[in-house]
Design an enzyme around this catalytic site. Structure first.
Site, PDB file in Angstrom:
ATOM      1  N   PRO A  85      -4.416  -1.088  -1.055  1.00 56.46           N
ATOM      2  CA  PRO A  85      -4.343  -0.671   0.355  1.00 56.46           C
ATOM      3  C   PRO A  85      -3.136   0.230   0.588  1.00 56.46           C
ATOM      4  O   PRO A  85      -2.062  -0.020   0.009  1.00 56.46           O
ATOM      5  CB  PRO A  85      -4.176  -2.006   1.106  1.00 56.46           C
ATOM      6  CG  PRO A  85      -3.690  -2.984   0.098  1.00 56.46           C
ATOM      7  CD  PRO A  85      -4.198  -2.525  -1.237  1.00 56.46           C
ATOM      8  N   ASP A  86      -3.291   1.268   1.391  1.00 56.90           N
ATOM      9  CA  ASP A  86      -2.149   2.120   1.741  1.00 56.90           C
ATOM     10  C   ASP A  86      -1.437   1.461   2.930  1.00 56.90           C
ATOM     11  O   ASP A  86      -1.874   1.559   4.077  1.00 56.90           O
ATOM     12  CB  ASP A  86      -2.600   3.539   2.090  1.00 56.90           C
ATOM     13  CG  ASP A  86      -1.419   4.482   2.228  1.00 56.90           C
ATOM     14  OD1 ASP A  86      -0.351   4.037   2.714  1.00 56.90           O
ATOM     15  OD2 ASP A  86      -1.547   5.661   1.840  1.00 56.90           O
ATOM     16  N   ILE A  87      -0.352   0.772   2.611  1.00 53.34           N
ATOM     17  CA  ILE A  87       0.359  -0.029   3.618  1.00 53.34           C
ATOM     18  C   ILE A  87       0.889   0.859   4.738  1.00 53.34           C
ATOM     19  O   ILE A  87       0.729   0.575   5.923  1.00 53.34           O
ATOM     20  CB  ILE A  87       1.524  -0.802   2.934  1.00 53.34           C
ATOM     21  CG1 ILE A  87       0.965  -1.684   1.813  1.00 53.34           C
ATOM     22  CG2 ILE A  87       2.294  -1.624   3.954  1.00 53.34           C
ATOM     23  CD1 ILE A  87       2.012  -2.231   0.869  1.00 53.34           C
ATOM     24  N   ASN A  97       6.199   0.637 -12.105  1.00 53.15           N
ATOM     25  CA  ASN A  97       6.833   1.961 -12.164  1.00 53.15           C
ATOM     26  C   ASN A  97       8.350   1.821 -12.214  1.00 53.15           C
ATOM     27  O   ASN A  97       8.872   0.714 -12.182  1.00 53.15           O
ATOM     28  CB  ASN A  97       6.375   2.813 -10.973  1.00 53.15           C
ATOM     29  CG  ASN A  97       6.728   2.144  -9.659  1.00 53.15           C
ATOM     30  OD1 ASN A  97       7.893   1.952  -9.349  1.00 53.15           O
ATOM     31  ND2 ASN A  97       5.710   1.742  -8.906  1.00 53.15           N
ATOM     32  N   ASP A 145      -0.576   2.803  -6.599  1.00 49.75           N
ATOM     33  CA  ASP A 145      -1.756   3.316  -5.887  1.00 49.75           C
ATOM     34  C   ASP A 145      -3.040   2.682  -6.423  1.00 49.75           C
ATOM     35  O   ASP A 145      -4.063   2.677  -5.753  1.00 49.75           O
ATOM     36  CB  ASP A 145      -1.847   4.837  -6.031  1.00 49.75           C
ATOM     37  CG  ASP A 145      -0.763   5.535  -5.222  1.00 49.75           C
ATOM     38  OD1 ASP A 145      -0.460   5.059  -4.117  1.00 49.75           O
ATOM     39  OD2 ASP A 145      -0.189   6.534  -5.710  1.00 49.75           O
ATOM     40  N   LYS A 193      -0.884  10.844   7.300  1.00 52.23           N
ATOM     41  CA  LYS A 193      -0.661   9.420   7.610  1.00 52.23           C
ATOM     42  C   LYS A 193      -0.151   9.222   9.037  1.00 52.23           C
ATOM     43  O   LYS A 193       0.193   8.111   9.414  1.00 52.23           O
ATOM     44  CB  LYS A 193       0.318   8.810   6.601  1.00 52.23           C
ATOM     45  CG  LYS A 193      -0.163   8.874   5.147  1.00 52.23           C
ATOM     46  CD  LYS A 193       0.599   7.932   4.231  1.00 52.23           C
ATOM     47  CE  LYS A 193       0.266   8.194   2.784  1.00 52.23           C
ATOM     48  NZ  LYS A 193       0.805   7.192   1.869  1.00 52.23           N
ATOM     49  N   PHE A 225       8.046   7.834   2.721  1.00 47.47           N
ATOM     50  CA  PHE A 225       8.735   8.594   1.681  1.00 47.47           C
ATOM     51  C   PHE A 225       7.708   9.439   0.925  1.00 47.47           C
ATOM     52  O   PHE A 225       6.541   9.053   0.811  1.00 47.47           O
ATOM     53  CB  PHE A 225       9.439   7.659   0.687  1.00 47.47           C
ATOM     54  CG  PHE A 225      10.836   7.309   1.100  1.00 47.47           C
ATOM     55  CD1 PHE A 225      11.051   6.398   2.118  1.00 47.47           C
ATOM     56  CD2 PHE A 225      11.934   7.894   0.481  1.00 47.47           C
ATOM     57  CE1 PHE A 225      12.337   6.067   2.518  1.00 47.47           C
ATOM     58  CE2 PHE A 225      13.231   7.574   0.872  1.00 47.47           C
ATOM     59  CZ  PHE A 225      13.435   6.666   1.893  1.00 47.47           C
ATOM     60  N   LYS A 275       1.736  14.693   3.890  1.00 48.98           N
ATOM     61  CA  LYS A 275       1.805  13.235   4.102  1.00 48.98           C
ATOM     62  C   LYS A 275       2.150  12.903   5.555  1.00 48.98           C
ATOM     63  O   LYS A 275       1.606  11.965   6.141  1.00 48.98           O
ATOM     64  CB  LYS A 275       2.851  12.615   3.180  1.00 48.98           C
ATOM     65  CG  LYS A 275       2.213  12.166   1.893  1.00 48.98           C
ATOM     66  CD  LYS A 275       3.147  11.694   0.831  1.00 48.98           C
ATOM     67  CE  LYS A 275       2.413  11.855  -0.483  1.00 48.98           C
ATOM     68  NZ  LYS A 275       3.231  11.957  -1.635  1.00 48.98           N
TER      69      LYS A 275
HETATM   70  N1  CTP Z   1       2.743   3.736   0.305  1.00 44.49           N
HETATM   71  C1  CTP Z   1       2.307   2.541   0.835  1.00 44.49           C
HETATM   72  N2  CTP Z   1       1.249   1.883   0.277  1.00 44.49           N
HETATM   73  C2  CTP Z   1       0.612   2.387  -0.782  1.00 44.49           C
HETATM   74  C3  CTP Z   1       1.045   3.604  -1.347  1.00 44.49           C
HETATM   75  C4  CTP Z   1       2.122   4.247  -0.774  1.00 44.49           C
HETATM   76  O1  CTP Z   1       2.905   2.078   1.799  1.00 44.49           O
HETATM   77  N3  CTP Z   1      -0.401   1.729  -1.313  1.00 44.49           N
HETATM   78  C5  CTP Z   1       3.864   4.459   0.939  1.00 44.49           C
HETATM   79  C6  CTP Z   1       5.102   4.570   0.096  1.00 44.49           C
HETATM   80  O2  CTP Z   1       5.997   3.492   0.354  1.00 44.49           O
HETATM   81  C7  CTP Z   1       5.676   5.896   0.570  1.00 44.49           C
HETATM   82  C8  CTP Z   1       4.457   6.723   0.849  1.00 44.49           C
HETATM   83  O3  CTP Z   1       3.435   5.790   1.126  1.00 44.49           O
HETATM   84  O4  CTP Z   1       6.373   5.766   1.796  1.00 44.49           O
HETATM   85  C9  CTP Z   1       4.089   7.553  -0.323  1.00 44.49           C
HETATM   86  O5  CTP Z   1       2.865   8.121  -0.067  1.00 44.49           O
HETATM   87  P1  CTP Z   1       1.782   8.329  -1.197  1.00 44.49           P
HETATM   88  O6  CTP Z   1       0.747   9.225  -0.593  1.00 44.49           O
HETATM   89  O7  CTP Z   1       1.294   7.092  -1.766  1.00 44.49           O
HETATM   90  O8  CTP Z   1       2.648   9.034  -2.264  1.00 44.49           O
HETATM   91  P2  CTP Z   1       2.257   9.199  -3.742  1.00 44.49           P
HETATM   92  O9  CTP Z   1       1.950   7.878  -4.380  1.00 44.49           O
HETATM   93  O10 CTP Z   1       3.355   9.975  -4.321  1.00 44.49           O
HETATM   94  O11 CTP Z   1       0.911   9.960  -3.509  1.00 44.49           O
HETATM   95  P3  CTP Z   1       0.264  11.220  -4.184  1.00 44.49           P
HETATM   96  O12 CTP Z   1      -0.429  10.628  -5.345  1.00 44.49           O
HETATM   97  O13 CTP Z   1      -0.648  11.674  -3.088  1.00 44.49           O
HETATM   98  O14 CTP Z   1       1.389  12.138  -4.463  1.00 44.49           O
END
Ligand code: CTP
Length: 405
Positions: free
Chosen positions: A304-306, A209, A278, A340, A322, A336
């Protein structure tokens, strides 16, 4: 324990004051610091590596051609390891070599590759101290941001009286503690993710991205200015690591996840500023995919959602996420925050040409539980980062106080 968890690389150079290094190491360790000694050839004429090793609890590095110590911790690793390089005593010769950027022994080589702050405690005869050459060298070092501790005035080893005596270990200890005590996050450790991730399709192609990493890097620099120890886990970006920041480069979301899992237990504040992919290809091809006439489908799976994982596992830490949104900024960001279980969310609009992703400027809406809210107008990412870090420090203190009640 004013120096708890601080890592100090202590350089000892050729001066009679080198013997005071022993007391200094004791004092630094009593305050909770870890001390790694680097002894120059001149320093070794006044104090033995064995004494310093016994006191510091670590093997002493003495020569950069030393194959054994290079294999244990080379000069680059030593430079990265420390939070502060303190040279005490710093001889006139050492000061001259530092001023001209020489790298002819281990200590000066480390100083040249290091990005952490440098402090020196001069020790020399008064005539050497007063000599214009020494004074010019010190002025050059000062202009580069080097901290000069002392010297004191008084009776010298040679019997003369005047300026040039090294400060006493207790005074150096106070100055070192004061150096670290600046800032609202003094003594805290901050872990930050930044930049994009790359998810491999095959060995030469990936999904990524537009994140430039600038916001995360600016936050890392702002956290250092507030006195924190900072680890930045960064996706591939073309940015210099800010001074004093330990940077760990990763490529994929999985690698970022593993690096964060290893570091999260030892951090007080976690800031997820990375634009983590994602989704990733389910089965990256092992060799380059060749084109043919047919259309292609790429099957993707969730990464994985870190952020959510750190928030769930380490709820005592202060967790900042963020939210980059093209619409319904506040509603999505609040979602969010709750979903989270964050302590703070920093929301900004994306898709606009002059701010956010891949731009030098940004604005932010900061939200925290129980209706906390602050709007920060469009500004350079560096000044926005300083404001954000001040809010993070304030909310971090508020959370710590509630938990200690
Ligand atoms: N994040 C993370 N690990 C992931 C995805 C996101 O740590 N695999 C963190 C990003 O660093 C940021 C936040 O999660 O702090 C963003 O949340 P997210 O829900 O992923 O945002 P978007 O990708 O914009 O999600 P959406 O598609 O729900 O808008």
């Amino acid at each position: 324990m004013q120096l708890a968890n601080r890592r100090i690389l202590l350089g000892i150079t050729g001066s009679i004051a080198a013997y005071k290094g022993a007391e200094l190491i004791r004092g630094l360790r009593a305050q909770g610091a870890e001390v790694q000694v680097v002894l120059t050839r001149g320093g070794a004429a006044f104090i033995t590596p064995l004494t310093l090793q016994a006191l510091s609890g670590r093997s002493v590095h003495a020569n950069h051609l030393d194959a054994i110590s290079e294999s244990a911790m080379g000069h680059i690793d030593l430079a990265r390891w420390s939070d502060l390089i303190l040279i005490a005593p710093a001889s006139a010769n050492c000061i001259a070599r530092l001023a001209s950027g020489m790298a002819d022994d281990l200590l000066t080589t480390i100083c040249l590759v290091s990005q952490v702050p440098l402090a020196i405690a001069p020790a020399m005869n008064r005539l050497m101290w007063e000599h214009p050459a020494t004074q010019e060298n010190l002025a050059r070092l000062r202009a580069r941001g080097v901290q000069i501790f002392g010297p004191a005035s008084g009776e010298q080893a040679c019997g003369e009286i005047g300026p040039g005596r090294m400060l006493e270990p207790s005074e150096l200890l106070d100055l070192t503690a004061r150096f670290f005590a600046q800032g609202r996050l003094a003594g805290r450790s901050v872990l930050i993710t930044g930049g994009p991730t790359r998810e491999a399709i095959d060995p030469v192609r990936f999904i990524s991205n537009r994140s430039s990493g600038r916001m995360a890097y600016a936050l890392a620099a702002a956290a250092v200015k507030e006195g924190a120890r900072v680890v930045l886990v960064s996706g591939p970006v073309d940015l210099e690591a800010p001074r004093g920041v330990e940077r760990i480069f990763v490529e994929s979301a999985a690698q970022m996840h593993d690096a964060i899992a290893a570091r999260a237990p030892e951090s007080d504040i976690f800031i997820a500023a990375a634009a983590v992919a994602d989704y990733r290809p389910v089965a990256p091809a092992l060799s380059k995919i060749k084109k043919d006439a047919s259309n292609r489908q790429l099957e993707l799976e969730r990464t994985p959602d870190i952020l959510a994982e750190v928030a769930a596992k380490h709820s005592a830490r202060f967790i900042v996420g963020f939210a980059a949104e093209t619409e319904n900024l506040e509603t999505n960001a609040l979602h969010k925050l709750k979903e989270k279980r964050l302590d703070m969310v920093i929301a900004n609009r994306v898709g606009l040409p002059d701010r956010g992703f891949d731009s030098a400027d940004n604005e932010a809406l900061v939200l925290w539980p129980e209706g906390g809210r602050r709007e920060l107008p469009l500004a350079r990412k560096e000044s926005l980062a300083a404001e954000l870090m001040a809010i993070i420090a304030e909310r971090y203190d508020a959370k710590s106080q509630t938990e200690n009640r």
